[in-house]
Design a protein around this motif. Structure first.
Motif, PDB file in Angstrom:
ATOM      1  N   GLY A  41      -9.786   1.946  -5.124  1.00 57.96           N
ATOM      2  CA  GLY A  41      -9.434   3.352  -4.970  1.00 57.96           C
ATOM      3  C   GLY A  41      -8.041   3.589  -4.420  1.00 57.96           C
ATOM      4  N   GLU A  42      -7.390   2.535  -3.912  1.00 57.17           N
ATOM      5  CA  GLU A  42      -6.058   2.684  -3.325  1.00 57.17           C
ATOM      6  C   GLU A  42      -4.974   2.388  -4.359  1.00 57.17           C
ATOM      7  OE1 GLU A  42      -5.564   3.790  -0.237  1.00 57.17           O
ATOM      8  OE2 GLU A  42      -7.721   3.901   0.079  1.00 57.17           O
ATOM      9  N   GLU A  43      -3.776   2.964  -4.123  1.00 56.49           N
ATOM     10  CA  GLU A  43      -2.622   2.717  -4.985  1.00 56.49           C
ATOM     11  C   GLU A  43      -1.626   1.795  -4.287  1.00 56.49           C
ATOM     12  OE1 GLU A  43      -0.908   6.338  -6.430  1.00 56.49           O
ATOM     13  OE2 GLU A  43      -2.681   6.843  -7.631  1.00 56.49           O
ATOM     14  N   THR A  53     -11.030 -11.136  -8.405  1.00 62.86           N
ATOM     15  CA  THR A  53      -9.680 -10.675  -8.778  1.00 62.86           C
ATOM     16  C   THR A  53      -9.735  -9.177  -9.083  1.00 62.86           C
ATOM     17  OG1 THR A  53      -7.697 -11.269 -10.058  1.00 62.86           O
ATOM     18  CG2 THR A  53      -9.724 -11.000 -11.293  1.00 62.86           C
ATOM     19  N   PRO A  54      -8.716  -8.417  -8.663  1.00 59.91           N
ATOM     20  CA  PRO A  54      -8.775  -6.970  -8.865  1.00 59.91           C
ATOM     21  C   PRO A  54      -8.535  -6.555 -10.310  1.00 59.91           C
ATOM     22  CG  PRO A  54      -6.717  -7.584  -7.798  1.00 59.91           C
ATOM     23  CD  PRO A  54      -7.543  -8.830  -7.875  1.00 59.91           C
ATOM     24  N   MET A  98      -9.156  -0.290  -9.450  1.00 59.62           N
ATOM     25  CA  MET A  98     -10.360   0.387  -9.939  1.00 59.62           C
ATOM     26  C   MET A  98     -11.643  -0.381  -9.630  1.00 59.62           C
ATOM     27  SD  MET A  98      -8.826   2.966 -11.059  1.00 59.62           S
ATOM     28  CE  MET A  98     -10.155   3.887 -11.840  1.00 59.62           C
ATOM     29  N   GLY A  99     -11.506  -1.665  -9.313  1.00 61.93           N
ATOM     30  CA  GLY A  99     -12.671  -2.492  -9.037  1.00 61.93           C
ATOM     31  C   GLY A  99     -12.255  -3.948  -9.011  1.00 61.93           C
ATOM     32  N   PHE A 100     -13.233  -4.838  -9.013  1.00 59.66           N
ATOM     33  CA  PHE A 100     -12.964  -6.275  -9.025  1.00 59.66           C
ATOM     34  C   PHE A 100     -13.766  -6.931 -10.137  1.00 59.66           C
ATOM     35  CE2 PHE A 100     -11.373  -5.379  -4.851  1.00 59.66           C
ATOM     36  CZ  PHE A 100     -10.433  -6.365  -4.590  1.00 59.66           C
ATOM     37  N   PRO A 107       0.842  -1.209   0.000  1.00 56.41           N
ATOM     38  CA  PRO A 107       0.000   0.000   0.000  1.00 56.41           C
ATOM     39  C   PRO A 107       0.874   1.254   0.000  1.00 56.41           C
ATOM     40  CG  PRO A 107      -0.662  -1.558   1.729  1.00 56.41           C
ATOM     41  CD  PRO A 107       0.652  -2.028   1.202  1.00 56.41           C
ATOM     42  N   LEU A 108       0.476   2.235  -0.798  1.00 53.35           N
ATOM     43  CA  LEU A 108       1.266   3.465  -0.899  1.00 53.35           C
ATOM     44  C   LEU A 108       0.636   4.635  -0.163  1.00 53.35           C
ATOM     45  CD1 LEU A 108       2.451   3.380  -4.616  1.00 53.35           C
ATOM     46  CD2 LEU A 108       3.641   2.589  -2.584  1.00 53.35           C
TER      47      LEU A 108
END
Length: 585
Positions: free
Chosen positions: A395-397, A426-427, A420-422, A362-363
Motif C-alpha cells: 500500500g505504500e509508495e 518478493t514484492p 500491491m502485494g508480495f 519511502p515517499l
C-alpha cells in the motif's frame, strides 16, 4: 544453454522463479555480493572505501545515492575509451542511449553482457507465466520493432538505443525462437534505416503470414497504435502489393527491397480477402483479430505513460487480450509480469531478486521532501532512509534505487512505484509515475499520473461527439505573472468551441492537488490554458526524436515539456490551431 534448446521448459522456469522468490532476502545479499566481487576493482568502488566488504550494511554506509548527473563524468570517460576499470571490472563495450523524451536529450548508460543476460531472464520468466495462461503454438509474431544504427563513441564503443542493443544481439533472435515468438519480418526490415519504410514492411509481412500470426507486439503500446493508425492510411496500397507481388516504390532501400522480394509473390486471393475484411469493419473496430484470426494476445508495455493509448488499442483489439510487458528501463530491469490475465491498468511486476540489488525510498513521510530549482526537482536530505526489497510495505509508495551488474550503484531511477502485494517474499510493484515529471509553479505538485487522470476526465466530453484525444503533453508557462498550466491536445476531428471551452474548465477542475486548488482560488496560479494543435503535430515530435537517433520502439511522448526541451516546445507552439482559458475558478 539457449543454443541447445528449441523450446523453453516453461514449468522449470516457473519452478526456479518460485524457489528464488521464497528466499528473496538471501538472494539479494548474494546478488549484491556477486556485483561487488565482480566489480570491486573498479575505480568508482575503490574510491568508496569498501575494502573488499560486500554486505548490504557496509555498502549502504560507504556508497552514496546517486543520479545520472553524478555518474555522467564516469560514464563519459568509459565512452571516451578509458582503459582502466572505471565502473565495472570487465570493460564496457557498448553504450545504451536512453529515449531522451524525459529531459530532451538522450543519456549515456553502460550496457554489457550481464545486462543482456538479465534481459533474457526477464523475457523467459514472463513468457513462462504468459504461456501458461495463453499458450501459443509454433507460429510467428508480428513485432513492430525497430533498430537504429549503431554509432561509435569517441573511444570506439558501440552506441545505440537500449532496444537496439537488445535487438541486434544474436541472443535475442535465439530467445524469440525458443519462446515460439519469431518475428515474421526479416532482419533487414528490423534494422532498416527508415522507420516509415520498416513499419510498412512489418504490416506487409504480417499480412503475408496472417494465418500464422500468434501474437502482435512492440516495446510500447504507442508503437502498436501507431502501426494500425498507419494501416488505416495504407491498407489499399498493401493490398496492391500483395495482388501484384510487387513492392511499392515507397520502399527505396535495396537491402529491404531484396529481403521483401523473397517473401512477396502475387496473391490476388489474399488481397481480395483483406479488402473484404477491411470493407466490412465499422470504424476499424476489431481490426487486429479480423486480419490475424489466430492471434492469442497483444503484448507491449501498457502501463504508466502508455495507459492513454489503451482505449484505441482496445478498439483495434476487440476481445483479444492485452498483456503488459515487463518493467525496466535503459538502466536495467526490475520486474516481470507474472499475472498476465490482469488488465493492463491492474498490472503488477514481481521483482526478480537476482538481477540486481534493489532499495526503495519511502515517499509517504516525504510528501514535502522535494523542491524546485530552476525547473528541476532536487531532493532534500531529510528524506527517509531507503529500505530493502523485502522490507517494503503493502500500500505504500516508493522511489526505486537500483544497483546493477552494469556499473550503476545505488542509482536513483526516478520511478515511483506502489507495493500491491508480495509473491512469496518478493514484492509486486505497480508503476505509478516518473518522480521528476511534475507540473508545479509554487506549492502545487501534479505528477504525470495526475495529468493523465485530468486528460481522461476531460476527454469524456469529446467522446460524446465521437472524437478522441490522439495524444497530449503539458508545459508550465511562467512568462507572465501568475504562471499557469498549458495542456496541448491533438484531437481526431473537429470539436465545437463550446465543448472545448468546457474541456478546458474540466481539465482545470480535475487537478485536485490541494496546493493547486488553493493557489487557483487566490489567483496565485492563473487559469489553465488548453491549446489544440493541428493533426500530425505529435508525429512531428516523433520525427524530431528519430532525427536525434531515437527509435520508435523506445519512443514515449513527453508528457511534460520543460524549459530544457526547447525544440519540442517550439513544435507544439508553432502548431497551435486554437486555444482556450479556463473559467472554472
Amino acid at each position: 544453454m539457449l543454443e541447445k534448446m528449441e523450446i523453453l521448459d516453461v514449468e522449470k522456469l516457473i519452478g526456479d522463479f518460485e524457489v528464488m522468490t521464497k528466499d528473496a532476502e538471501n538472494v539479494q545479499r548474494e546478488t549484491l555480493k556477486m556485483i561487488l566481487e565482480e566489480n570491486g576493482c573498479a575505480e568508482y568502488l575503490q574510491n568508496m572505501g569498501l575494502n573488499g566488504r560486500t554486505d548490504p550494511e557496509s555498502f549502504k554506509a560507504c556508497v552514496p545515492l546517486v543520479t545520472h548527473k553524478d555518474l555522467e563524468p564516469y560514464i563519459q570517460r568509459v565512452a571516451d575509451g578509458a582503459f582502466s576499470p572505471i565502473l565495472t571490472g570487465k570493460p564496457i563495450t557498448t553504450i545504451s542511449l536512453s529515449s531522451g523524451t524525459t529531459q530532451g536529450k538522450p543519456k549515456f548508460v553502460p550496457f554489457n553482457n550481464e545486462l543482456m543476460e538479465t534481459t533474457l531472464q526477464i523475457y523467459h520468466t514472463s513468457f513462462a507465466f504468459r504461456n501458461r495462461e495463453f499458450p501459443i503454438e509454433n507460429g510467428k509474431a508480428l513485432q513492430f520493432i525497430y533498430s537504429s544504427k549503431h554509432s561509435k563513441t569517441k573511444g570506439g564503443l558501440f552506441a545505440g538505443t537500449a532496444t537496439t542493443n537488445v535487438f541486434r544481439n544474436p541472443q535475442f533472435k535465439k530467445a524469440m525462437t525458443a519462446m515460439q515468438s519469431e518475428c515474421c519480418s526479416p532482419d533487414e526490415v528490423i534494422v532498416g534505416p527508415d522507420f516509415h519504410q520498416s513499419l510498412y514492411c512489418h504490416l506487409l509481412c504480417g499480412l503475408i503470414f496472417h494465418e500464422e500470426i500468434q501474437l502482435v507486439s512492440s516495446t510500447f503500446a504507442h508503437s502498436i497504435v501507431l502501426a494500425f493508425r498507419t494501416f488505416e492510411q495504407v491498407w489499399e496500397e498493401l493490398c496492391d502489393d500483395i495482388r501484384e507481388g510487387v513492392l511499392t516504390s515507397r520502399i527505396t532501400f535495396p537491402s529491404v527491397r531484396s529481403a521483401m522480394a523473397k517473401l512477396l509473390k502475387p496473391n490476388p486471393e489474399l488481397a481480395a480477402l483483406i479488402e473484404k475484411k477491411c470493407s466490412r469493419l465499422s470504424n476499424w473496430y476489431g481490426l487486429i483479430p479480423e486480419l490475424f484470426p489466430n492471434v492469442k494476445y497483444i503484448y507491449g508495455i501498457m502501463t504508466g505513460s502508455m495507459e492513454p493509448y489503451l482505449k484505441k488499442l482496445r478498439h483495434y483489439a476487440a476481445d483479444v487480450p492485452l498483456i503488459s510487458a515487463d518493467y525496466g528501463s535503459s538502466e536495467g530491469w526490475i520486474g516481470a509480469n507474472i499475472n498476465p490475465s490482469l488488465p493492463p491498468e491492474s498490472t503488477t511486476y514481481a521483482v526478480l531478486p537476482n538481477i540486481g540489488y534493489f532499495e526503495f525510498i519511502p515517499l509517504k513521510e516525504n510528501v514535502e521532501g522535494h523542491m524546485q530549482e530552476n525547473g528541476n526537482v532536487s531532493f532534500l536530505s531529510t528524506e527517509p532512509k531507503p529500505v530493502g526489497l523485502t522490507e517494503v510495505k503493502v500500500g505504500e509508495e516508493y522511489e526505486v534505487i537500483i544497483t546493477s551488474f552494469a556499473g550503476l550503484y545505488r542509482y536513483r531511477l526516478g520511478d515511483v512505484v506502489k507495493v500491491m502485494g508480495f509473491h512469496n517474499s518478493t514484492p509486486e510493484l505497480k508503476f505509478v509515475c516518473r518522480r521528476n515529471l511534475m507540473l508545479t509553479i509554487n506549492i502545487d505538485k501534479n505528477t504525470e499520473k495526475d495529468l493523465q487522470l485530468a486528460v481522461e476526465e476531460a476527454a469524456k466530453l469529446i467522446a460524446e461527439e465521437k472524437r478522441e484525444v490522439i495524444d497530449f503533453s503539458s508545459n508550465v508557462d511562467v512568462s507572465a505573472d501568475p504562471g499557469h498550466y498549458v495542456i496541448f491536445w491533438e484531437i481526431s476531428g473537429e470539436v465545437s468551441d463550446e465543448v472545448l471551452k468546457e474541456c478546458c474548465n474540466c481539465l482545470d477542475r480535475s487537478f485536485v492537488d490541494a496546493g493547486y486548488v488553493s493557489s487557483r482560488k487566490v489567483n496565485a496560479i492563473g487559469p489553465l490554458e488548453l491549446r489544440v494543435v493541428w493533426k500530425g503535430t505529435f508525429h512531428k515530435i516523433l520525427d524530431h526524436y528519430l532525427r536525434l537517433g531515437a527509435v520508435v520502439s523506445q519512443f514515449k511522448t513527453p508528457r511534460y515539456v520543460g524549459p530544457t526541451n526547447n525544440k519540442v516546445l517550439q513544435i507544439l507552439c508553432d502548431n497551435v490551431a486554437k486555444n482556450y482559458f479556463s473559467t472554472a475558478f
